[in-house]
Scaffold this active site. Structure first.
Site, PDB file in Angstrom:
ATOM      1  N   SER A 225      57.509 -99.668  34.162  1.00 14.16           N
ATOM      2  CA  SER A 225      58.623 -99.847  35.091  1.00 14.16           C
ATOM      3  C   SER A 225      59.481-101.035  34.658  1.00 14.16           C
ATOM      4  CB  SER A 225      58.075-100.018  36.515  1.00 14.16           C
ATOM      5  OG  SER A 225      59.055 -99.893  37.494  1.00 14.16           O
TER       6      SER A 225
ATOM      7  N   ASP B 240      57.476 -88.210  37.900  1.00 10.29           N
ATOM      8  CA  ASP B 240      58.192 -89.462  38.173  1.00 10.29           C
ATOM      9  C   ASP B 240      59.688 -89.176  38.273  1.00 10.29           C
ATOM     10  OD1 ASP B 240      59.262 -92.004  38.295  1.00 10.29           O
ATOM     11  OD2 ASP B 240      58.174 -92.775  36.554  1.00 10.29           O
TER      12      ASP B 240
ATOM     13  N   HIS C 244      55.978 -92.065  40.204  1.00  9.05           N
ATOM     14  CA  HIS C 244      56.098 -93.273  39.402  1.00  9.05           C
ATOM     15  C   HIS C 244      54.797 -94.079  39.371  1.00  9.05           C
ATOM     16  CE1 HIS C 244      58.113 -96.487  37.332  1.00  9.05           C
ATOM     17  NE2 HIS C 244      57.965 -97.344  38.331  1.00  9.05           N
TER      18      HIS C 244
END
Length: 389
Positions: free
Chosen positions: A166, A332, A365
Site C-alpha cells: 500500500s 483489491d 486490499h
C-alpha cells in the site's frame, strides 16, 4: 522474533521538504531484526501502510491499548497476542519471507506519524507546543528522504531491498526513483504508481469526516481534553470498508443481525453484524492513532504520482536500477491489479528487470496482510535470486 523494543534516533540536520519548508529536530522511531553483516550489505527496509508503525515484527515490550493488527478477522487470527504483535510479523523472522537469518531488517515509523516519529502531535521547537495543523504537508518523497537521512546515521549506505504494501509500496517505488544507485531490489505489494480517482475520493471523505468534527478545532486539539474521535471513527469505518471486498463482507457477515432475532426499529444502534463490526473498528482505532496524522498521511498517499513531471511512467523509471517484484490481489479494488500491471509494463518499456504476480484471493486490499503464506515463497525466491546475481 521474541520481545522487541522500539528505539528512537534524532536526525543531526534539518530535513528539507517538497513543500519548501524544512523540519528541525526530527526524531525517528525504529526497530531492527536480525544481524547486520560486517559489510553492511544485507539490509532490508520495510515500509508500513497508512495506519502502521515501526513495530513490524515480534512482540512489543510495551503494547498499547490497541495493536496495529486490528483489521479483518484479527481476533481469530492473533488471539490475545494481537495487541503486541508487529503488523508484518508473518513476513519477518527466521525462515520467513524477509529471513532474519540472512538479512538485517529495519522498520521505521514514517515521517508525519504518531507512533514515535516526528508528526503533527510532536512539539514544534519554535513554539514549544504541538504542531497540530501547523505541521508542514509532507509527501512520500519526504518520507523516503527522512528514511535516507536516518540510515545515514546508522552508517547504512546501500539497501539489499526496500519492501512494503500500500503506502509502503509507494515508498519502495520512490526509493528506486530517488536513490537508484543505492537499492538492489524493491518489493511492491498491493500498491500503485498513483491512486485512482475512486481512491482519492474515498480518502477525501475520510479527511472531511475528521475536519468537520467540531472537536478537531482546526487541528489544535492537543491538551484541550477533547479530540475528534467521532470524525476519526467514521474515517476508519470508511477506510476499512475500502480495504475489504464485497465477497469478503458477504462471507463474514451476510445480513446477520447482531443483537436480536428480528429488527428492533432503531436508527441509533447497530442492527447488523457488519454495523457492529465497523463500530468496533472505529473504537479500537481512535485509541492508537492520531487524527491529524491520518489527515497528513492520507494527503501524502493521494499526492503520490510516480509519473508527475515526466512524459510517461516509463520515462519516470528511466534511472531505476533496482530489480522489481510486484504482487497484486484479484479482489483489491482500492489498489487494483491494473495499477501493478501498468507499473510492470512501464518498467519493461524502460528496459528494467521486473516480475509481476497476481494472487487470486477474496479479501480485498487487506490481502497483503492476510495472505502472508502465499506471498512468502514468491518473495523468498525473488530475494534469493538477487543474492546470486
Amino acid at each position: 522474533m521474541g520481545s522487541v523494543d522500539t528505539r528512537f534516533l534524532e536526525l543531526p540536520a534539518p530535513l528539507p521538504l517538497d513543500c519548501g519548508r524544512e523540519l528541525h529536530s526530527v526524531r525517528v522511531a525504529y526497530e531492527t531484526y536480525g544481524t547486520l553483516s560486517p559489510a553492511r550489505d544485507n539490509v532490508i527496509l520495510v515500509c508500513h501502510a497508512l495506519s502502521g508503525d515501526a513495530h513490524a515484527a515480534g512482540l512489543s515490550s510495551t503494547p498499547g491499548e490497541a495493536g496495529t493488527r486490528d483489521g479483518f478477522a484479527a481476533e481469530s487470527r492473533d488471539g490475545t497476542a494481537g495487541k503486541a504483535l508487529g503488523w508484518w510479523d508473518g513476513m519477518i523472522g527466521p525462515g520467513k519471507a524477509f529471513d532474519t537469518d540472512l538479512y538485517y531488517v529495519v522498520s521505521t515509523n514514517l515521517l508525519g506519524g504518531c507512533r514515535g516519529t516526528t508528526g503533527p502531535s510532536s512539539i514544534n521547537p519554535e513554539t514549544g507546543k504541538p504542531y497540530g495543523s501547523d505541521f508542514p504537508v509532507v509527501t512520500v518523497a519526504d518520507m523516503v528522504r527522512c528514511e535516507r537521512a536516518f540510515l545515514d546515521v546508522l552508517g547504512i549506505e546501500r539497501l539489499a531491498a526496500v519492501a512494503g504494501g500500500s503506502l509502503g509500496g509507494m515508498q519502495a517505488l520512490q526509493w528506486a526513483m530517488s536513490y537508484p544507485d543505492q537499492v538492489d531490489s524493491i518489493v511492491v505489494i498491493a500498491s500503485t504508481h498513483g491512486l485512482h480517482p475512486q481512491g482519492v475520493a474515498w480518502n477525501a471523505i475520510a479527511r472531511e469526516s475528521i475536519m468537520r468534527d467540531p472537536a478537531w478545532q482546526d487541528g489544535h486539539y492537543y491538551g484541550t481534553g477533547s479530540a475528534p474521535d467521532a470524525g476519526m471513527g467514521v474515517a476508519r469505518m470508511v477506510g476499512h470498508i475500502t480495504y475489504l471486498s464485497a465477497p469478503a463482507l458477504e462471507d463474514r457477515f451476510a445480513r446477520r443481525l447482531q443483537f436480536a432475532d428480528d429488527i428492533r426499529y432503531t436508527i441509533r444502534e447497530p442492527e447488523f453484524e457488519v454495523e457492529s463490526y465497523l463500530r468496533h473498528q472505529a473504537n479500537s482505532f481512535v485509541k492508537r492513532f492520531d487524527a491529524n496524522t491520518y489527515l497528513y498521511l492520507s494527503r501524502a498517499l493521494t499526492y503520490f504520482d510516480a509519473a508527475r513531471g515526466h512524459k510517461s511512467l516509463a520515462e519516470a523509471f528511466a534511472e531505476v536500477e533496482a530489480r522489481t517484484l510486484l504482487i497484486a490481489f484479484s479482489s483489491d479494488w482500492l489498489y487494483p491489479p491494473a495499477a501493478s500491471a501498468a507499473i510492470e509494463e512501464a518498467l519493461r518499456e524502460a528496459g528494467k528487470p521486473v516480475e509481476y504476480h497476481l494472487i487470486d484471493a477474496p479479501y480485498g486490499h487487506d490481502c497483503f496482510l492476510l495472505e502472508e503464506a502465499r506471498q512468502t515463497p514468491i518473495v523468498r525466491r525473488f530475494l534469493n535470486e538477487g543474492d546470486h546475481e
